[in-house]
Design a protein around this motif. Structure first.
Motif, short mmCIF file in Angstrom:
data_model
loop_
_atom_site.label_atom_id
_atom_site.label_comp_id
_atom_site.label_asym_id
_atom_site.label_seq_id
_atom_site.Cartn_x
_atom_site.Cartn_y
_atom_site.Cartn_z
N LEU A 147 -14.07 -26.79 -14.17
CA LEU A 147 -13.97 -26.88 -12.59
C LEU A 147 -15.34 -26.80 -12.00
CD1 LEU A 147 -10.65 -24.67 -12.37
CD2 LEU A 147 -10.97 -27.03 -11.23
N SER A 148 -16.18 -25.89 -12.41
CA SER A 148 -17.50 -25.75 -11.58
C SER A 148 -18.38 -26.88 -11.55
CB SER A 148 -18.37 -24.63 -12.36
OG SER A 148 -18.42 -24.93 -13.68
N GLN A 149 -18.18 -27.84 -12.65
CA GLN A 149 -19.05 -29.01 -12.77
C GLN A 149 -18.27 -30.30 -11.97
OE1 GLN A 149 -19.69 -30.48 -16.43
NE2 GLN A 149 -20.82 -32.46 -15.91
N LEU A 150 -16.69 -30.36 -12.36
CA LEU A 150 -15.90 -31.70 -11.99
C LEU A 150 -15.32 -31.56 -10.73
CD1 LEU A 150 -14.72 -32.63 -15.57
CD2 LEU A 150 -16.74 -33.70 -14.35
N GLY A 151 -15.16 -30.18 -10.37
CA GLY A 151 -14.21 -29.94 -9.18
C GLY A 151 -12.79 -30.57 -9.35
N ILE A 152 -12.52 -31.25 -8.22
CA ILE A 152 -11.06 -31.83 -8.38
C ILE A 152 -10.91 -32.81 -9.36
CG2 ILE A 152 -11.55 -33.73 -6.85
CD1 ILE A 152 -8.48 -31.51 -6.38
N GLY A 237 -8.75 -24.01 -2.74
CA GLY A 237 -10.00 -23.70 -3.43
C GLY A 237 -10.64 -24.90 -4.32
N VAL A 238 -10.30 -25.83 -4.48
CA VAL A 238 -10.61 -27.10 -5.24
C VAL A 238 -10.64 -28.27 -4.33
CG1 VAL A 238 -10.79 -28.19 -7.28
CG2 VAL A 238 -9.54 -25.97 -7.15
N PRO A 239 -11.53 -28.36 -3.17
CA PRO A 239 -11.66 -29.10 -2.27
C PRO A 239 -11.90 -30.52 -2.95
CG PRO A 239 -13.59 -28.19 -2.24
CD PRO A 239 -12.75 -27.36 -3.06
N SER A 240 -11.45 -31.85 -2.18
CA SER A 240 -11.48 -33.15 -2.90
C SER A 240 -12.43 -33.89 -1.94
CB SER A 240 -10.42 -33.78 -2.59
OG SER A 240 -9.02 -33.31 -3.26
N GLU A 241 -12.81 -33.32 -0.76
CA GLU A 241 -13.75 -34.18 0.02
C GLU A 241 -15.22 -34.33 -0.54
OE1 GLU A 241 -10.86 -31.55 2.85
OE2 GLU A 241 -11.99 -31.27 1.04
N GLY A 242 -15.67 -33.51 -1.23
CA GLY A 242 -16.79 -33.50 -1.82
C GLY A 242 -17.01 -34.60 -2.88
N GLU A 243 -15.99 -34.72 -3.74
CA GLU A 243 -16.07 -35.81 -4.57
C GLU A 243 -15.83 -37.09 -4.07
OE1 GLU A 243 -15.76 -37.69 -8.54
OE2 GLU A 243 -16.39 -35.77 -7.50
N MET A 247 -18.40 -40.40 -4.29
CA MET A 247 -18.13 -41.76 -4.47
C MET A 247 -18.67 -42.79 -3.55
SD MET A 247 -14.42 -43.41 -5.73
CE MET A 247 -13.72 -43.36 -4.10
N VAL A 248 -18.50 -42.34 -2.27
CA VAL A 248 -18.84 -43.59 -1.28
C VAL A 248 -20.28 -43.54 -1.57
CG1 VAL A 248 -19.17 -43.62 1.34
CG2 VAL A 248 -17.00 -42.77 0.36
N LYS A 249 -21.15 -42.69 -1.70
CA LYS A 249 -22.72 -42.77 -1.89
C LYS A 249 -22.87 -43.62 -3.00
CE LYS A 249 -24.02 -38.45 0.46
NZ LYS A 249 -24.63 -37.06 0.12
N ALA A 250 -22.24 -43.33 -4.07
CA ALA A 250 -22.37 -44.08 -5.35
C ALA A 250 -22.16 -45.46 -5.05
CB ALA A 250 -21.75 -43.52 -6.42
N THR A 251 -21.12 -45.70 -4.43
CA THR A 251 -20.67 -47.20 -4.33
C THR A 251 -21.51 -47.84 -3.27
OG1 THR A 251 -18.27 -46.48 -4.46
CG2 THR A 251 -18.80 -48.55 -3.44
N ALA A 252 -22.15 -47.12 -2.31
CA ALA A 252 -23.14 -48.01 -1.26
C ALA A 252 -24.44 -48.23 -2.10
CB ALA A 252 -23.60 -46.93 -0.16
N LYS A 253 -24.77 -47.25 -3.03
CA LYS A 253 -26.03 -47.57 -3.80
C LYS A 253 -25.68 -48.97 -4.66
CE LYS A 253 -27.93 -42.96 -3.76
NZ LYS A 253 -28.09 -41.65 -4.73
N GLY A 272 -13.28 -44.39 5.89
CA GLY A 272 -12.90 -43.90 6.86
C GLY A 272 -11.42 -43.64 7.24
N CYS A 273 -10.73 -44.91 6.76
CA CYS A 273 -9.11 -44.90 6.67
C CYS A 273 -8.68 -43.86 5.37
CB CYS A 273 -8.71 -46.43 6.33
SG CYS A 273 -8.92 -47.67 7.42
N LYS A 274 -9.26 -43.94 4.35
CA LYS A 274 -8.93 -42.70 3.46
C LYS A 274 -8.97 -41.29 4.10
CE LYS A 274 -10.44 -45.29 -0.73
NZ LYS A 274 -11.05 -45.12 -1.84
N TYR A 275 -10.12 -41.04 4.74
CA TYR A 275 -10.33 -39.90 5.17
C TYR A 275 -9.44 -39.42 6.48
CZ TYR A 275 -12.50 -35.68 7.31
OH TYR A 275 -12.59 -34.32 7.86
N MET A 276 -9.26 -40.38 7.27
CA MET A 276 -8.30 -39.96 8.30
C MET A 276 -6.74 -39.67 7.52
SD MET A 276 -9.47 -39.72 10.94
CE MET A 276 -7.95 -39.50 11.99
#
Length: 305
Positions: A147-152, A237-243, A247-253, A272-276
């Motif tokens: 959990l500390s490394q992979l999170g959600i 306590g295991v947020p999804s937003e960071g993951e 993924m967005v940053k990795a996809t952009a690269k 943006g649609c996913k986040y909303m």
């Protein structure tokens, strides 16, 4: 080990015939293919009379539930292992069943294992990378210590192609019923928090992807967030937003490296649609019912609840 394959269906398309054909050609023999079909409609009638391994049960639309229907399949089965698949996931080779059996035989402590999803030929470049991000080439066994490394992502599991020891699934209470969505991840998360392990089996491969529109992504992520909000005992306590941001940053690269930087605008729109959808879904209890029905992709769930 006996293996039954359980497939919930609803107006199955051309991929369904390919799925059945590939299952019947598996090197490790399947004991039974259990199909739970919502409404008869355009269901391929030839399968109902097919004598080889296939059992079909029809249910009404109002009876379908992402968790409850899969529990029904497990109660019909008498096999050691139940493999859940969706009607549009096609085994990539003839070793799919064998790969799952191998992981269960070699790891007695494993009760859940899910496979790798490969993109279809028509898959767009963003979704193609998403497949690679969520389903890497290397297998992994996940537990609470991750959990500390992979999170959600520790809880991640997909019933597009996921196998369970049947007695383990039933003795743990089965899938959440009723549930709007995400029954696989809710169950996996509960079991990991209880000290169990989940195996990602990269060698067990299916071909499965969708070119969702931004609108479809919004609705799916709304339901995903609702499922998480309804189960704080798993997801608090295991947020999804960071993951998601990672993924967005990795996809952009990846788009830049692939010489398609203009696609980043499409990535931003879809993200943006996913986040909303996710933002509103987490707060669904504060929304008026009419707005919830506009946001969800599962209006029948709300009529039952």
């Amino acid at each position: 080990m006996q293996v039954d394959v359980i497939i919930p269906t609803y107006r199955p398309g051309s991929e369904f015939g390919q799925l059945i054909s590939k299952l019947q050609k598996q090197e490790y023999p399947i004991h039974k293919i259990i199909i739970i079909n919502t409404e008869v409609g355009e269901f391929p009638q030839m399968l109902e009379s097919e004598p080889y391994q296939i059992e079909v049960t029809h249910i009404r639309q109002e009876e379908f539930d992402h968790g409850g229907t899969r529990n029904m399949g497990a109660s019909i089965s008498q096999a050691d292992i139940v493999l859940y698949m969706t009607q549009d996931a096609i085994p990539a080779d003839n070793q799919l069943i064998e790969r799952f059996v191998e992981i269960f035989k070699s790891n007695p402590e494993i009760g859940i294992a899910y496979g790798r999803q490969l993109p279809r030929e028509d898959c767009n470049i963003i979704e193609r990378y998403t497949r690679r991000f969520n389903y890497p080439e290397k297998s992994r066994i996940k537990s609470k210590v991750d959990l500390s490394q992979l999170g959600i992502k520790t809880f991640f599991c997909s019933d597009v192609c996921a196998a369970y020891r049947r007695n383990y699934l039933l003795s743990a209470g089965g899938f959440e019923d009723p549930t709007i969505f995400n029954e696989d991840m809710i169950f996996a998360g509960k079991r990991i928090l209880a000290g169990d392990k989940v195996a990602y089996v990269a060698e067990a491969k299916v071909i499965h992807s969708h070119n969702y529109t931004g609108n479809q992504q919004f609705h799916r992520n709304f339901d995903l967030a609702v499922s998480q909000a309804q189960h704080p005992e798993v997801f608090e306590g295991v947020p999804s937003e960071g993951e998601g941001i990672r993924m967005v940053k990795a996809t952009a690269k990846y788009l830049i490296r692939s010489g398609q930087p203009l696609r980043i605008w499409n990535l931003i729109y879809q993200s943006g649609c996913k986040y909303m959808g996710y933002f509103l879904g987490k707060r669904y209890e504060k929304l008026p019912k009419w707005l919830v029905l506009k946001c969800t992709s599962s209006p029948k769930y709300w009529k039952k609840s």
